[in-house]
Design an enzyme around this catalytic site. Structure first.
Site, mmCIF file in Angstrom:
data_model
loop_
_atom_site.group_PDB
_atom_site.id
_atom_site.type_symbol
_atom_site.label_atom_id
_atom_site.label_comp_id
_atom_site.label_asym_id
_atom_site.label_seq_id
_atom_site.Cartn_x
_atom_site.Cartn_y
_atom_site.Cartn_z
ATOM 1 N N LYS B 105 -27.762 -3.211 26.646
ATOM 2 C CA LYS B 105 -27.122 -3.738 26.930
ATOM 3 C C LYS B 105 -27.272 -5.236 26.973
ATOM 4 C CE LYS B 105 -29.158 -2.177 31.758
ATOM 5 N NZ LYS B 105 -30.091 -0.664 31.235
ATOM 6 N N ARG B 106 -26.604 -5.187 26.052
ATOM 7 C CA ARG B 106 -25.988 -6.545 25.112
ATOM 8 C C ARG B 106 -24.713 -7.213 25.178
ATOM 9 N NH1 ARG B 106 -30.991 -5.399 23.358
ATOM 10 N NH2 ARG B 106 -31.698 -5.309 21.208
#
Lengths: 310, 310
Positions: B105-106
Site C-alpha cells: 500500500k505504498r
C-alpha cells in the site's frame, strides 16, 4: 509531541524541516568510493554511502533547524541495508537533538495499521521485552482508508507521546485527481479530509496545537489558506518549497497569526544544494557547507516573508 | 504478469490468495521457543519465528494455490530483521512457484514513488550492477496522490513485467469515510477511482486483462458489482473474506462471466486456522495441516458459489 516541535521552532527561529531524501546520484564521489571500498558496489555499499552523506549534512546543519524528515522510500530502495541506514539516520538525528518526522505515508486498516504504528512510533512486545524498531517522533499517514486506518496511529501517539501529519492536499501536479474532487455538498474532498483531521486532532491536543497535523503542499497556496482556517489547531507540514516551485511568499497563509502553525520542508534544495549553480562554489568536497548555506537562505526567505506578511 | 497469475489460477482451479500476515501470537510455541533459543527474545528472534512459521505454512499449501500476499506491515514491525523475514518469505514462495503480491500500500509522488516501485518491483542500479531488493511480482498501491503517484509504478511494471492492485474500495468498516463520498456529478469517489484504474490499465494489457488491477473488499458486494462493470479488464483483489465477514456467495459479482477477473484473499482464516474451533483438532503442533484444510475449504466454498452463481 507537537509542543516539543514548537519549542524547537521557537528556539531556532526556523519553521523549517530538512528532508533527508538521499538519491545515490547526490552522494559525492569521495563518499561513495569509500563506502564501496568497504562494502562493495552492493546494496550494503550504497546504504553506507547515503548514511555517511546524511551524517555529514546533519553535522553541518543540526544547530540551525528543529527537525528532519527522512523519506523512507529513498532508503527502502536499498532493501534491508537501506532500512538500516534509515534507522541509523533517525538515531543519529535524535542524538543531535533533532525531531524526526518519518515520511512513511503508511496507511492500512485495523491490526495492519497498528503494526505500522508500532513499527514507526510505538513499541513491539516480544515476550517480556519491548523494542521500538524505527522510533520516529512523527509519521506521515495516508487517509484514503478512513478513520480505521488512522485510529491505531492516534492510539499509539497518545500512549507514546508522538505525532502525525495526515496527507490532505499533496504538493504534486496531479494531487487534484482525487483530492480536488468537488463533493455533492460543494466541498472539495481535501476540505472534507481537512475537517476530519481537525476533528480527529481534538483528542490529542498538546498546548495550543494538536499532535495530529496535516500535509498541505506549498504549491497550492490558495488551498493552504482555506485549510489553515478549517484546521486551526493542526500544524501543517508544507512540502514543495524550493525544488518543487514553492517560495517564501507563497507560504504566509499556511501560518496562523501567532506566527506558528506551519513547518516548511525542503529536501533536494538543501541536501543537494552543492549541485545548484548558486552553491556550486562549494564543490562536491564541501557539499555539507553548501547545505548549511542553503538552510540559512531558506530560513531567511521564510522569515522575511513572514515578517512582511503577518 | 497478470497472464501468469491467470494461468496459475486456472491450473490450481483456485481463485484465491493466501495472506501471509503473521502476528507473533499466531506462531505456535514450539516454533517461538526454537527461534528465541537461537536469536534471543529480540526483534531477530521474533522475525526468525514468523519466518519459520511462514515456511511451514507455505510447504503445506503451495501446491493448492496460485499466489500469496504477504502484508509488509506485519514484518516491518520487527524492524530490519522483520524486513529480512519479508524478503526471505518472498524468495521462498517464488522458489515454490507461487506468485507474490506484496501488500505494501505504498504511494507517494515522482521520484519517491519511483523509489518505492524500484524497491518492490524493479531494480536499483548501483554503478554497473542492478539489484532487486524485495522483488515482489505485484504490489498494492494507494491512489490518494493521483496519477503522479501511480505512473512510476506503471513504468516499472512495463519494464519488468510486473503488476499492481490499486486500492479502490477497501474492506474496512470506515472505508466509506472518503471512498463513498458522492461527487458533484453523482458518482461515488470509488467509482471515479475505478474509472481511472480502468483507464490507467489500458496501456498495460496482457491478454484479456490488464496488469493494473484493483482492490475491492469482499465486505462490499454491491460496490464490487458496480466496480466489476466499471473496470472490466482489471483483475480485482478481494480482501475481507472469512475473518472480516465476506463469504463465497458475496463474491460472485466480483467475477466476470469468463469465471475470471477476481482473486479472493484470506489471511488469518488460513494461517491461523488452528486457532479456530473448526480446526482445533490439529492443535498447535500441526498448525500447517489446519492451514491446508482451511485452504481446501475456502477453494470449495468459492468454487461452489461460482458454479451456483454464474
Amino acid at each position: 509531541m507537537i509542543d516539543q516541535l514548537i519549542e524547537k521552532i521557537k528556539k531556532t527561529k526556523a519553521p523549517i524541516v530538512v528532508g533527508l531524501d538521499p538519491m545515490l546520484e547526490y552522494v559525492p564521489k569521495h563518499i561513495k568510493t569509500k563506502a564501496y571500498a568497504r562494502y562493495g558496489k552492493t546494496l550494503e555499499g550504497a546504504a553506507e554511502g547515503i548514511w555517511q552523506y546524511n551524517k555529514k549534512i546533519i553535522d553541518a546543519i543540526y544547530d540551525l533547524i528543529p527537525a528532519v524528515k527522512p523519506q523512507i522510500a529513498m532508503y527502502e530502495q536499498f532493501g534491508i541495508w537501506g532500512m538500516q541506514a534509515y534507522e541509523k539516520t533517525i538515531s543519529y538525528c535524535q542524538k543531535k537533538g533533532l525531531i524526526v518526522i518519518g515520511d512513511i505515508k503508511r496507511g492500512d486498516i485495523g491490526s495492519t495499521s497498528q503494526a505500522y504504528a508500532t513499527a514507526h512510533l510505538g513499541n513491539v512486545r516480544i515476550e517480556d521485552q519491548e523494542f521500538s524498531p524505527f522510533h520516529e517522533d512523527f509519521a506521515t499517514v495516508n487517509p484514503y482508508l478512513g478513520i480505521d486506518g488512522i485510529k491505531p496511529f492516534i492510539d499509539v501517539c497518545k500512549k507514546e507521546n508522538k505525532g502525525l501529519f495526515i496527507l490532505v492536499k499533496t504538493s504534486n501536479p496531479s494531487s487534484g485527481d482525487f483530492q480536488d474532487q468537488m463533493l455533492e455538498d460543494h466541498r472539495h474532498l481535501y476540505e472534507l479530509v481537512g475537517e476530519k483531521v481537525a476533528a480527529w486532532g481534538m483528542e490529542l491536543m498538546s498546548g495550543n496545537y494538536s499532535d495530529v497535523g496535516a500535509v498541505v503542499g506549498a504549491t497550492y497556496p490558495e488551498q493552504g489558506q482555506a485549510l489553515r482556517k478549517i484546521m486551526p489547531k493542526s500544524y501543517i507540514l508544507v512540502p514543495g518549497y524550493g525544488a518543487q516551485g514553492g517560495r517564501g511568499k507563497d507560504l504566509i497563509h499556511f501560518f496562523n497569526e501567532d506566527g506558528l502553525g506551519a513547518i516548511v520542508n525542503s529536501s533536494r534544495g538543501i541536501i543537494a544544494a552543492y549541485l545548484q549553480d548558486s552553491y556550486s562554489q562549494y564543490g562536491p568536497e564541501h557539499f555539507e557547507e553548501a547545505s548549511r548555506a542553503a538552510v540559512l537562505a531558506m530560513i531567511s526567505d521564510i522569515n522575511g516573508a513572514l515578517e512582511a506578511g503577518i
